[in-house]
Scaffold this motif. Structure first.
Motif, PDB file in Angstrom:
ATOM      1  N   GLY A   7       0.850  -1.195   0.000  1.00  0.00           N
ATOM      2  CA  GLY A   7       0.000   0.000   0.000  1.00  0.00           C
ATOM      3  C   GLY A   7       0.882   1.240   0.000  1.00  0.00           C
ATOM      4  N   VAL A   8       0.850   1.993  -1.115  1.00  0.00           N
ATOM      5  CA  VAL A   8       1.654   3.224  -1.181  1.00  0.00           C
ATOM      6  C   VAL A   8       0.758   4.417  -1.544  1.00  0.00           C
ATOM      7  CG1 VAL A   8       3.984   2.326  -1.485  1.00  0.00           C
ATOM      8  CG2 VAL A   8       2.482   2.513  -3.481  1.00  0.00           C
ATOM      9  N   GLY A   9      -0.344   4.562  -0.783  1.00  0.00           N
ATOM     10  CA  GLY A   9      -1.230   5.709  -0.959  1.00  0.00           C
ATOM     11  C   GLY A   9      -0.808   6.850  -0.044  1.00  0.00           C
ATOM     12  N   GLY A  10      -1.811   7.579   0.453  1.00  0.00           N
ATOM     13  CA  GLY A  10      -1.577   8.820   1.196  1.00  0.00           C
ATOM     14  C   GLY A  10      -0.675   8.682   2.407  1.00  0.00           C
ATOM     15  N   ILE A  11      -1.036   7.846   3.371  1.00  0.00           N
ATOM     16  CA  ILE A  11      -0.260   7.817   4.618  1.00  0.00           C
ATOM     17  C   ILE A  11       1.106   7.180   4.402  1.00  0.00           C
ATOM     18  CG2 ILE A  11      -1.145   5.603   5.532  1.00  0.00           C
ATOM     19  CD1 ILE A  11      -0.355   8.834   7.548  1.00  0.00           C
ATOM     20  N   ALA A  12       1.216   6.306   3.406  1.00  0.00           N
ATOM     21  CA  ALA A  12       2.524   5.704   3.118  1.00  0.00           C
ATOM     22  C   ALA A  12       3.522   6.809   2.752  1.00  0.00           C
ATOM     23  CB  ALA A  12       2.406   4.679   1.990  1.00  0.00           C
ATOM     24  N   GLY A  13       3.025   7.880   2.121  1.00  0.00           N
ATOM     25  CA  GLY A  13       3.895   9.006   1.762  1.00  0.00           C
ATOM     26  C   GLY A  13       4.505   9.632   3.012  1.00  0.00           C
ATOM     27  N   ALA A  67       0.034  -0.308   4.708  1.00  0.00           N
ATOM     28  CA  ALA A  67      -0.758   0.933   4.795  1.00  0.00           C
ATOM     29  C   ALA A  67      -1.912   0.858   3.802  1.00  0.00           C
ATOM     30  CB  ALA A  67       0.142   2.136   4.519  1.00  0.00           C
ATOM     31  N   ILE A  68      -2.870  -0.004   4.119  1.00  0.00           N
ATOM     32  CA  ILE A  68      -4.038  -0.180   3.241  1.00  0.00           C
ATOM     33  C   ILE A  68      -5.308   0.099   4.045  1.00  0.00           C
ATOM     34  CG2 ILE A  68      -2.778  -1.839   1.810  1.00  0.00           C
ATOM     35  CD1 ILE A  68      -4.220  -4.101   3.066  1.00  0.00           C
ATOM     36  N   PRO A  69      -6.380   0.516   3.379  1.00  0.00           N
ATOM     37  CA  PRO A  69      -7.601   0.870   4.112  1.00  0.00           C
ATOM     38  C   PRO A  69      -8.176  -0.337   4.864  1.00  0.00           C
ATOM     39  CG  PRO A  69      -7.651   1.738   1.869  1.00  0.00           C
ATOM     40  CD  PRO A  69      -6.479   0.804   1.934  1.00  0.00           C
ATOM     41  N   PRO A  70      -8.894  -0.067   5.964  1.00  0.00           N
ATOM     42  CA  PRO A  70      -9.336  -1.159   6.842  1.00  0.00           C
ATOM     43  C   PRO A  70     -10.138  -2.245   6.128  1.00  0.00           C
ATOM     44  CG  PRO A  70     -10.286   0.973   7.505  1.00  0.00           C
ATOM     45  CD  PRO A  70      -9.214   1.249   6.525  1.00  0.00           C
ATOM     46  N   LYS A  91      -3.122   2.354  11.270  1.00  0.00           N
ATOM     47  CA  LYS A  91      -4.385   2.176  11.964  1.00  0.00           C
ATOM     48  C   LYS A  91      -5.523   2.450  11.010  1.00  0.00           C
ATOM     49  CE  LYS A  91      -6.351   5.562  11.677  1.00  0.00           C
ATOM     50  NZ  LYS A  91      -6.755   6.427  10.555  1.00  0.00           N
ATOM     51  N   PRO A  92      -6.746   2.032  11.187  1.00  0.00           N
ATOM     52  CA  PRO A  92      -7.107   0.952  12.087  1.00  0.00           C
ATOM     53  C   PRO A  92      -6.695  -0.348  11.422  1.00  0.00           C
ATOM     54  CG  PRO A  92      -9.029   1.665  10.868  1.00  0.00           C
ATOM     55  CD  PRO A  92      -7.895   2.512  10.402  1.00  0.00           C
ATOM     56  N   ILE A  93      -6.504  -1.402  12.212  1.00  0.00           N
ATOM     57  CA  ILE A  93      -5.864  -2.603  11.669  1.00  0.00           C
ATOM     58  C   ILE A  93      -6.817  -3.504  10.899  1.00  0.00           C
ATOM     59  CG2 ILE A  93      -3.938  -2.600  13.275  1.00  0.00           C
ATOM     60  CD1 ILE A  93      -5.535  -4.355  15.142  1.00  0.00           C
ATOM     61  N   GLY A 269       4.504  13.359  16.566  1.00  0.00           N
ATOM     62  CA  GLY A 269       4.346  11.909  16.702  1.00  0.00           C
ATOM     63  C   GLY A 269       4.511  11.181  15.383  1.00  0.00           C
ATOM     64  N   TYR A 270       4.280  11.866  14.267  1.00  0.00           N
ATOM     65  CA  TYR A 270       4.372  11.197  12.959  1.00  0.00           C
ATOM     66  C   TYR A 270       5.793  10.693  12.702  1.00  0.00           C
ATOM     67  CZ  TYR A 270      -0.294  12.368  11.285  1.00  0.00           C
ATOM     68  OH  TYR A 270      -1.643  12.430  11.120  1.00  0.00           O
ATOM     69  N   PHE A 271       6.764  11.580  12.916  1.00  0.00           N
ATOM     70  CA  PHE A 271       8.151  11.177  12.663  1.00  0.00           C
ATOM     71  C   PHE A 271       8.626  10.210  13.755  1.00  0.00           C
ATOM     72  CE2 PHE A 271      12.703  11.843  13.491  1.00  0.00           C
ATOM     73  CZ  PHE A 271      13.206  11.324  12.304  1.00  0.00           C
TER      74      PHE A 271
HETATM   75  N1  LIG Z   1      -2.712   9.680  10.790  1.00  0.00           N
HETATM   76  C1  LIG Z   1      -2.767   8.428  10.447  1.00  0.00           C
HETATM   77  O1  LIG Z   1      -2.332   7.562  11.180  1.00  0.00           O
HETATM   78  C2  LIG Z   1      -3.387   8.068   9.132  1.00  0.00           C
HETATM   79  C3  LIG Z   1      -3.689   9.052   8.196  1.00  0.00           C
HETATM   80  C4  LIG Z   1      -4.257   8.669   6.981  1.00  0.00           C
HETATM   81  C5  LIG Z   1      -4.547   7.313   6.748  1.00  0.00           C
HETATM   82  N2  LIG Z   1      -4.264   6.394   7.717  1.00  0.00           N
HETATM   83  C6  LIG Z   1      -4.623   4.973   7.529  1.00  0.00           C
HETATM   84  O2  LIG Z   1      -3.811   4.384   6.523  1.00  0.00           O
HETATM   85  C7  LIG Z   1      -4.560   3.420   5.788  1.00  0.00           C
HETATM   86  C8  LIG Z   1      -4.477   3.789   4.311  1.00  0.00           C
HETATM   87  O3  LIG Z   1      -5.014   5.066   4.143  1.00  0.00           O
HETATM   88  P1  LIG Z   1      -4.518   6.025   2.967  1.00  0.00           P
HETATM   89  O4  LIG Z   1      -5.017   7.380   3.327  1.00  0.00           O
HETATM   90  O5  LIG Z   1      -3.086   5.850   2.713  1.00  0.00           O
HETATM   91  O6  LIG Z   1      -5.390   5.416   1.772  1.00  0.00           O
HETATM   92  P2  LIG Z   1      -5.156   5.589   0.195  1.00  0.00           P
HETATM   93  O7  LIG Z   1      -6.451   5.249  -0.436  1.00  0.00           O
HETATM   94  O8  LIG Z   1      -4.500   6.890  -0.078  1.00  0.00           O
HETATM   95  O9  LIG Z   1      -4.086   4.456  -0.133  1.00  0.00           O
HETATM   96  C9  LIG Z   1      -4.314   3.103   0.092  1.00  0.00           C
HETATM   97  C10 LIG Z   1      -3.521   2.335  -0.956  1.00  0.00           C
HETATM   98  O10 LIG Z   1      -3.563   0.952  -0.615  1.00  0.00           O
HETATM   99  C11 LIG Z   1      -3.640   0.216  -1.830  1.00  0.00           C
HETATM  100  N3  LIG Z   1      -4.108  -1.141  -1.502  1.00  0.00           N
HETATM  101  C12 LIG Z   1      -5.300  -1.544  -1.018  1.00  0.00           C
HETATM  102  N4  LIG Z   1      -5.299  -2.866  -0.795  1.00  0.00           N
HETATM  103  C13 LIG Z   1      -4.065  -3.317  -1.133  1.00  0.00           C
HETATM  104  C14 LIG Z   1      -3.444  -4.596  -1.116  1.00  0.00           C
HETATM  105  N5  LIG Z   1      -4.083  -5.684  -0.691  1.00  0.00           N
HETATM  106  N6  LIG Z   1      -2.176  -4.689  -1.576  1.00  0.00           N
HETATM  107  C15 LIG Z   1      -1.523  -3.597  -2.018  1.00  0.00           C
HETATM  108  N7  LIG Z   1      -2.056  -2.363  -2.041  1.00  0.00           N
HETATM  109  C16 LIG Z   1      -3.303  -2.229  -1.599  1.00  0.00           C
HETATM  110  C17 LIG Z   1      -4.574   1.042  -2.701  1.00  0.00           C
HETATM  111  O11 LIG Z   1      -4.433   0.714  -4.060  1.00  0.00           O
HETATM  112  C18 LIG Z   1      -4.093   2.452  -2.368  1.00  0.00           C
HETATM  113  O12 LIG Z   1      -3.091   2.930  -3.243  1.00  0.00           O
HETATM  114  C19 LIG Z   1      -5.988   3.472   6.341  1.00  0.00           C
HETATM  115  O13 LIG Z   1      -6.161   2.435   7.269  1.00  0.00           O
HETATM  116  C20 LIG Z   1      -6.045   4.803   7.044  1.00  0.00           C
HETATM  117  O14 LIG Z   1      -6.923   4.820   8.158  1.00  0.00           O
HETATM  118  C21 LIG Z   1      -3.664   6.727   8.865  1.00  0.00           C
END
Ligand SMILES: NC(=O)c1ccc[n+]([C@@H]2O[C@H](COP(=O)([O-])OP(=O)(O)OC[C@H]3O[C@@H](n4cnc5c(N)ncnc54)[C@H](O)[C@@H]3O)[C@@H](O)[C@H]2O)c1
Length: 318
Positions: A7-13, A67-70, A91-93, A269-271
């Motif tokens: 999972g390399v979406g938003g929070i992975a960044g 880092a994938i959605p719940p 989170k959430p797991i 806390g992020y870093f």
């Molecule tokens: N402050 C924080 O701690 C914080 C902030 C934002 C998001 N999050 C959490 O991070 C998680 C992801 O959120 P996000 O904002 O990055 O979402 P996002 O939609 O930006 O990215 C999620 C990525 O996961 C990929 N994905 C989904 N299932 C997959 C799988 N089985 N294998 C590989 N890739 C897969 C999707 O294609 C997508 O690119 C959520 O659980 C969210 O609650 C945490």
């Protein structure tokens, strides 16, 4: 140390940025979205994958960020644990209690170091709040997560994918209150659907959830995803001659035993959560982690109980 991502979406960044500051390169990335994974692989000079099984088999990773959605979780964390990698899970797991319980057990069986991204536990103000509260007992903990969600995450407004606001977002507040006040015994939640004219969510867009802690303390978590409140994530603690107000990420104020508390933190806390995780990995010491997977499963249990209560209108055991 070979580091990978599922999972390399938003929070992975955000996690990747912390790794960059720590001088730790990413070796491999996996995402279901082929365009996204190619783009991030190029940025990181990492190998791209669209199937985590293939990545785990080929890359021999020491550390994995998941880092994938719940609602997307299947066996990614179980497979990663069985590969022997240390795990950092956003989170959430998950949403499904049975899957989370099986995952928790698989992590324990594999004996791999694990952490969940509850960054508020790693912020300066949380540390300071614990320090100034000392051993005074807390009688009440209330918190809120107030925001207006945009359209950036198409899965967010769907109960079946995000689990609703309390489970997905206010989970940070529930977790922080567990960390500061104690374990939650039972909850009762109320909410209202259909508040936003543009249909931000198919679940309750305003909720309140009362908490009864095992140690007798009481509390509440208030949430909305339809209002642009400017101190959206906050918590307040109350005890005998004790008041503390934490405005995430960096402001702490209050009064403890007549002493005025005014504190501005630097670290949100992020870093630090990533820095601390890597320290724990290097020392192979789970005790350095403040938010293990097993602990995070207890936060999930509280928010699942809150969701059940929205349906039944009754007090639900956490
Ligand atoms: N402050 C924080 O701690 C914080 C902030 C934002 C998001 N999050 C959490 O991070 C998680 C992801 O959120 P996000 O904002 O990055 O979402 P996002 O939609 O930006 O990215 C999620 C990525 O996961 C990929 N994905 C989904 N299932 C997959 C799988 N089985 N294998 C590989 N890739 C897969 C999707 O294609 C997508 O690119 C959520 O659980 C969210 O609650 C945490």
């Amino acid at each position: 140390m070979r580091i990978g991502f599922i999972g390399v979406g938003g929070i992975a960044g955000n996690y990747r940025e912390s790794l960059r500051k720590l001088g730790k390169p990413v070796a491999a990335v996996c995402d279901l979205n082929p365009q996204r994974v190619e783009e991030i692989a190029e940025l990181e000079k990492a190998s791209p994958h669209t199937d985590h099984h293939e990545m785990l088999a080929k890359e021999k990773l020491d550390v994995l960020f998941v880092a994938i959605p719940p609602g997307f979780h299947t066996t990614e964390v179980i497979d990663a644990a069985r590969s022997g990698a240390a795990l950092f899970v956003a989170k959430p797991i998950g949403l499904d209690w049975d899957l989370v319980r099986r995952t928790r057990d698989a992590i324990q069986e594999a004996g791999v170091l694990n952490q969940v991204g509850y960054m508020a536990r790693y912020s300066d103000i949380t540390e300071k709040a614990r320090q100034v509260a000392g051993d005074r007992s807390l009688a009440m903990g209330v918190g809120r997560f107030l925001c207006r969600m945009g359209a950036s995450h198409p899965w967010w407004g769907k109960l079946s994918l995000s689990g609703g606001q309390m489970l997905e977002q206010s989970t940070h507040v529930f977790d922080l209150l567990r960390y500061l006040v104690g374990e939650v015994q039972s909850v009762q939640a109320f909410g209202r659907k259909g508040v936003s004219s543009e249909g931000i969510a198919d679940f309750e867009e305003v909720t309140v959830c009362n908490l009864h802690f095992l140690n007798g303390a009481v509390g509440n978590v208030t949430s909305t995803c339809v209002a642009r409140a400017n101190d959206g994530f906050a918590a307040e603690l109350f005890g005998d001659d004790l008041y503390l107000h934490l405005t995430m990420d960096t402001q702490l104020r209050g009064n403890v035993g007549g002493e005025v508390i005014e504190f501005t933190g630097v670290e949100t806390g992020y870093f630090r959560q990533v820095e601390q995780f890597l320290k724990a990995v290097e020392a192979n010491d789970q005790n350095l982690v403040r938010s293990s997977y097993a602990d995070a499963s207890k936060t999930l249990a509280v928010t699942l109980a809150a969701n059940r209560s929205l349906e039944t209108g009754k007090v639900e055991e956490a």
